[in-house]
Design a protein around this motif. Structure first.
Motif, mmCIF file in Angstrom:
data_model
loop_
_atom_site.group_PDB
_atom_site.id
_atom_site.type_symbol
_atom_site.label_atom_id
_atom_site.label_comp_id
_atom_site.label_asym_id
_atom_site.label_seq_id
_atom_site.Cartn_x
_atom_site.Cartn_y
_atom_site.Cartn_z
ATOM 1 N N THR A 167 0.707 -1.200 -0.028
ATOM 2 C CA THR A 167 0.040 0.035 -0.042
ATOM 3 C C THR A 167 0.776 1.300 0.053
ATOM 4 O OG1 THR A 167 -1.815 -1.080 1.118
ATOM 5 C CG2 THR A 167 -1.847 1.241 1.088
ATOM 6 N N PRO A 168 1.971 1.377 0.972
ATOM 7 C CA PRO A 168 2.699 2.709 0.772
ATOM 8 C C PRO A 168 3.479 2.656 -0.474
ATOM 9 C CG PRO A 168 2.930 1.561 2.992
ATOM 10 C CD PRO A 168 2.241 0.736 1.896
ATOM 11 N N ALA A 169 4.021 1.759 -1.222
ATOM 12 C CA ALA A 169 4.641 1.881 -2.516
ATOM 13 C C ALA A 169 3.393 2.596 -3.516
ATOM 14 C CB ALA A 169 5.152 0.540 -2.859
ATOM 15 N N ALA A 170 2.340 1.717 -3.484
ATOM 16 C CA ALA A 170 1.092 2.277 -4.393
ATOM 17 C C ALA A 170 0.731 3.857 -4.191
ATOM 18 C CB ALA A 170 -0.022 1.389 -4.240
ATOM 19 N N GLN A 171 0.776 4.144 -3.012
ATOM 20 C CA GLN A 171 0.582 5.660 -2.593
ATOM 21 C C GLN A 171 1.390 6.467 -3.375
ATOM 22 O OE1 GLN A 171 0.019 5.071 1.586
ATOM 23 N NE2 GLN A 171 -2.098 5.077 1.322
ATOM 24 N N ASP A 172 2.853 6.160 -3.260
ATOM 25 C CA ASP A 172 3.833 6.796 -3.246
ATOM 26 C C ASP A 172 4.111 6.917 -4.972
ATOM 27 O OD1 ASP A 172 6.264 8.310 -2.535
ATOM 28 O OD2 ASP A 172 7.608 6.722 -2.729
ATOM 29 N N LEU A 173 3.738 5.682 -5.760
ATOM 30 C CA LEU A 173 3.659 5.972 -6.886
ATOM 31 C C LEU A 173 2.621 6.934 -7.520
ATOM 32 C CD1 LEU A 173 4.095 2.177 -7.871
ATOM 33 C CD2 LEU A 173 5.521 3.889 -8.675
ATOM 34 N N THR A 174 1.307 6.855 -6.923
ATOM 35 C CA THR A 174 0.013 7.687 -7.306
ATOM 36 C C THR A 174 0.477 9.255 -6.984
ATOM 37 O OG1 THR A 174 -1.593 6.009 -6.693
ATOM 38 C CG2 THR A 174 -2.307 8.207 -6.999
ATOM 39 N N ALA A 175 1.369 9.582 -5.862
ATOM 40 C CA ALA A 175 1.329 10.763 -5.616
ATOM 41 C C ALA A 175 2.349 11.346 -6.327
ATOM 42 C CB ALA A 175 2.159 10.915 -4.048
ATOM 43 N N HIS A 176 3.214 10.475 -7.054
ATOM 44 C CA HIS A 176 4.350 11.042 -7.928
ATOM 45 C C HIS A 176 3.959 11.171 -9.478
ATOM 46 C CE1 HIS A 176 6.956 10.888 -4.417
ATOM 47 N NE2 HIS A 176 7.513 11.868 -5.220
ATOM 48 N N GLY A 177 2.622 10.930 -9.649
ATOM 49 C CA GLY A 177 1.870 10.944 -10.874
ATOM 50 C C GLY A 177 1.822 9.893 -11.803
ATOM 51 N N VAL A 178 1.979 8.629 -11.083
ATOM 52 C CA VAL A 178 2.072 7.514 -11.805
ATOM 53 C C VAL A 178 0.566 6.763 -11.875
ATOM 54 C CG1 VAL A 178 2.798 4.941 -12.172
ATOM 55 C CG2 VAL A 178 4.659 6.672 -11.261
ATOM 56 N N ALA A 179 0.115 6.601 -12.995
ATOM 57 C CA ALA A 179 -1.278 6.331 -13.133
ATOM 58 C C ALA A 179 -1.665 4.746 -13.315
ATOM 59 C CB ALA A 179 -2.022 6.923 -14.496
ATOM 60 N N ARG A 180 -2.867 4.348 -12.958
ATOM 61 C CA ARG A 180 -3.004 2.802 -13.128
ATOM 62 C C ARG A 180 -2.355 1.801 -12.291
ATOM 63 N NH1 ARG A 180 -2.596 5.315 -18.022
ATOM 64 N NH2 ARG A 180 -0.525 4.345 -18.253
ATOM 65 N N ASP A 313 2.770 -2.850 5.729
ATOM 66 C CA ASP A 313 1.779 -3.824 5.516
ATOM 67 C C ASP A 313 2.034 -5.183 5.914
ATOM 68 O OD1 ASP A 313 0.362 -2.035 3.805
ATOM 69 O OD2 ASP A 313 0.866 -3.131 1.920
ATOM 70 N N LEU A 314 3.171 -5.383 6.296
ATOM 71 C CA LEU A 314 3.456 -6.869 6.852
ATOM 72 C C LEU A 314 3.473 -6.803 8.557
ATOM 73 C CD1 LEU A 314 6.541 -7.319 4.638
ATOM 74 C CD2 LEU A 314 4.298 -8.267 4.194
ATOM 75 N N VAL A 315 3.941 -5.896 9.290
ATOM 76 C CA VAL A 315 4.022 -6.181 10.606
ATOM 77 C C VAL A 315 2.733 -5.532 11.437
ATOM 78 C CG1 VAL A 315 5.608 -5.663 12.725
ATOM 79 C CG2 VAL A 315 6.826 -5.858 10.490
ATOM 80 N N ALA A 316 2.174 -6.248 11.903
ATOM 81 C CA ALA A 316 1.150 -5.713 12.864
ATOM 82 C C ALA A 316 1.710 -5.417 14.349
ATOM 83 C CB ALA A 316 -0.017 -7.000 13.094
ATOM 84 N N HIS A 317 1.772 -4.142 14.586
ATOM 85 C CA HIS A 317 2.460 -3.470 15.864
ATOM 86 C C HIS A 317 1.769 -4.055 16.766
ATOM 87 C CE1 HIS A 317 5.236 -0.741 17.638
ATOM 88 N NE2 HIS A 317 4.083 -0.083 18.103
ATOM 89 N N HIS A 318 2.896 -4.631 17.651
ATOM 90 C CA HIS A 318 2.306 -5.213 19.215
ATOM 91 C C HIS A 318 1.409 -6.315 18.890
ATOM 92 C CE1 HIS A 318 4.339 -2.623 21.974
ATOM 93 N NE2 HIS A 318 3.712 -1.439 21.337
#
Length: 415
Positions: A167-180, A313-318
């Motif tokens: 999810t963070p990688a997808a958000q980063d891409l979208t924020a920097h103008g990568v579509a689809r 996305d992987l580590v559930a804190h505590h």
């Protein structure tokens, strides 16, 4: 389906891109498809054991075209392709229905251009935080972060779909103008990485004084920030173990004289190292996914990771481990101290972590990729998608709309 996979890395290189491409190609073969891999040629004489990524190595029936390459300055283990007519001929000769770009940058960029000329749809898989690497390697004079994002946008702009591993990688891409952009995670072999591989004799050899064994597994390179373990390595009752190699190894050995450096480990030996740890720590703040965290979780080991990128996305804190502020060695040491003093908590995190990942098989993830392929081909042909049938465990469906933000942490991170 005929698929050309153009990848910046492939065995004998050992890294996340090489691993996921190999697993993807294996899955395509198992499902009756016809993949072709195009990748940079390795250094002369380079080889890895056939069991590096598990039993069998590269399948005998998988065609691989290796194009000329040169070593990356300062990190000769990484090869940079010199794309030319061989790449074009390979793609044209395979007559693909679709071109899959794995972590595209140099070879992948040319592959996208060739596919566009041939009218073949492209799926681009984002796996490497190139902008973050540009900053980590201080490449501002020729390849700063802005320039890296410009190149990422130009390459992924040629793709019908970009697949992000978290999810963070997808958000980063979208924020920097990568579509689809849509999600496509990674699988883990939870039979290979399993708590039953814990070796008490190995634990005694590595921690003869009964210390809590805290380990890192991965490349030893500047962007991985393994130096953040220096404070942890000085903790009483803790022994730090480093598995991996790379250009940062000499400096890390000087900075952590009490740590044990095992070099690269593969196959059953690697699985035994994972399962024998008491705590696994990943320090890199630039991970788009972080496969070694999944492997540690499958091994039943409590994890500590940075609250940035893929680990969110992987580590559930505590619940399966602890997330700490990125680039903060003192926070890593505090998290390790909390776990080192509580064996029951470590065991609980380890059990929860394994339960979290056992359904994330490479088969399920491979079938999700085939669904992405089917949708892209249907869009390209202007028809309704024909989703491949599967007997695999269901993988989570990728969202059709914007990628949502990650769930907030239930508790504050350690200060």
């Amino acid at each position: 389906m005929r698929v050309v996979i153009v990848t910046e890395s492939f065995p004998p290189e050992v890294n996340g891109v090489a691993h996921s491409v190999l697993r993807t190609a294996e899955h395509l073969l198992r499902r009756g498809h016809q993949p072709l891999v195009v990748t940079p040629a390795p250094a002369r004489g380079a080889q890895s054991p056939s069991h590096t990524f598990g039993a069998g190595g590269v399948p005998a029936g998988l065609p691989v075209v290796r194009v000329p390459s040169v070593p990356l300055p300062g990190y000769p283990q990484v090869r940079i392709a010199l794309p030319g007519r061989q790449l074009t001929a390979a793609i044209r000769g395979h007559r693909p229905d679709l071109v899959h770009l794995a972590s595209p940058f140099v070879l992948g960029a040319r592959g996208a251009q060739v596919a566009a000329r041939l009218g073949v749809p492209v799926v681009a898989v984002y796996q490497t935080d190139l902008a973050g690497y540009a900053h980590a390697y201080r490449a501002g004079r020729g390849l700063g972060e802005a320039a890296a994002w410009h190149r990422i946008r130009s390459i992924h702009g040629l793709a019908a779909r970009t697949l992000a591993p978290s999810t963070p990688a997808a958000q980063d891409l979208t924020a920097h103008g990568v579509a689809r952009v849509q999600l496509w995670p990674r699988g883990v072999d939870s039979a290979r990485f399993h708590p039953r591989h814990r070796d008490e004799a190995l634990h005694r050899a590595l921690a003869p004084g009964g210390e809590v064994l805290v380990g890192y597994v991965g490349r030893l390179a500047p962007e991985k920030r393994v130096d953040l373990l220096a404070e942890t390595s000085a903790l009483p009752g803790v022994r730090v173990v480093i598995v991996g190699d790379g250009p940062s190894a000499p400096g890390l050995k000087a900075a952590m004289p009490g740590a044990v450096f095992l070099g690269r480990r593969t196959g059953e030996e690697l699985a035994r190292c994972f399962a024998t740890l008491d705590v696994f720590v990943h320090t890199g703040p630039l991970e788009t996914f972080c496969q070694t965290i999944q492997e540690a979780m499958a091994s039943g080991v409590a994890v500590v990771g940075p609250a940035a990128g893929g680990p969110l996305d992987l580590v559930a804190h505590h619940r399966t481990g602890l997330l700490v502020p990125p680039r903060d060695g003192a926070a890593v040491a505090r998290a390790v101290t909390a776990l080192a003093g509580d064996a029951e908590l470590r065991a609980a995190y380890g059990r929860a972590g394994r339960a979290e990942v056992t359904a994330r098989t490479w088969e399920a993830v491979g079938d999700l990729l085939l669904r992405h392929y089917a949708e892209v081909l249907a869009e390209h042909r202007g028809a309704a998608p024909v989703v491949p049938s599967t007997t695999a465990a269901a993988a989570p469906a990728a969202p059709a709309g914007p990628v949502p933000p990650p769930a907030p942490l239930t508790e504050e991170l350690p200060a």
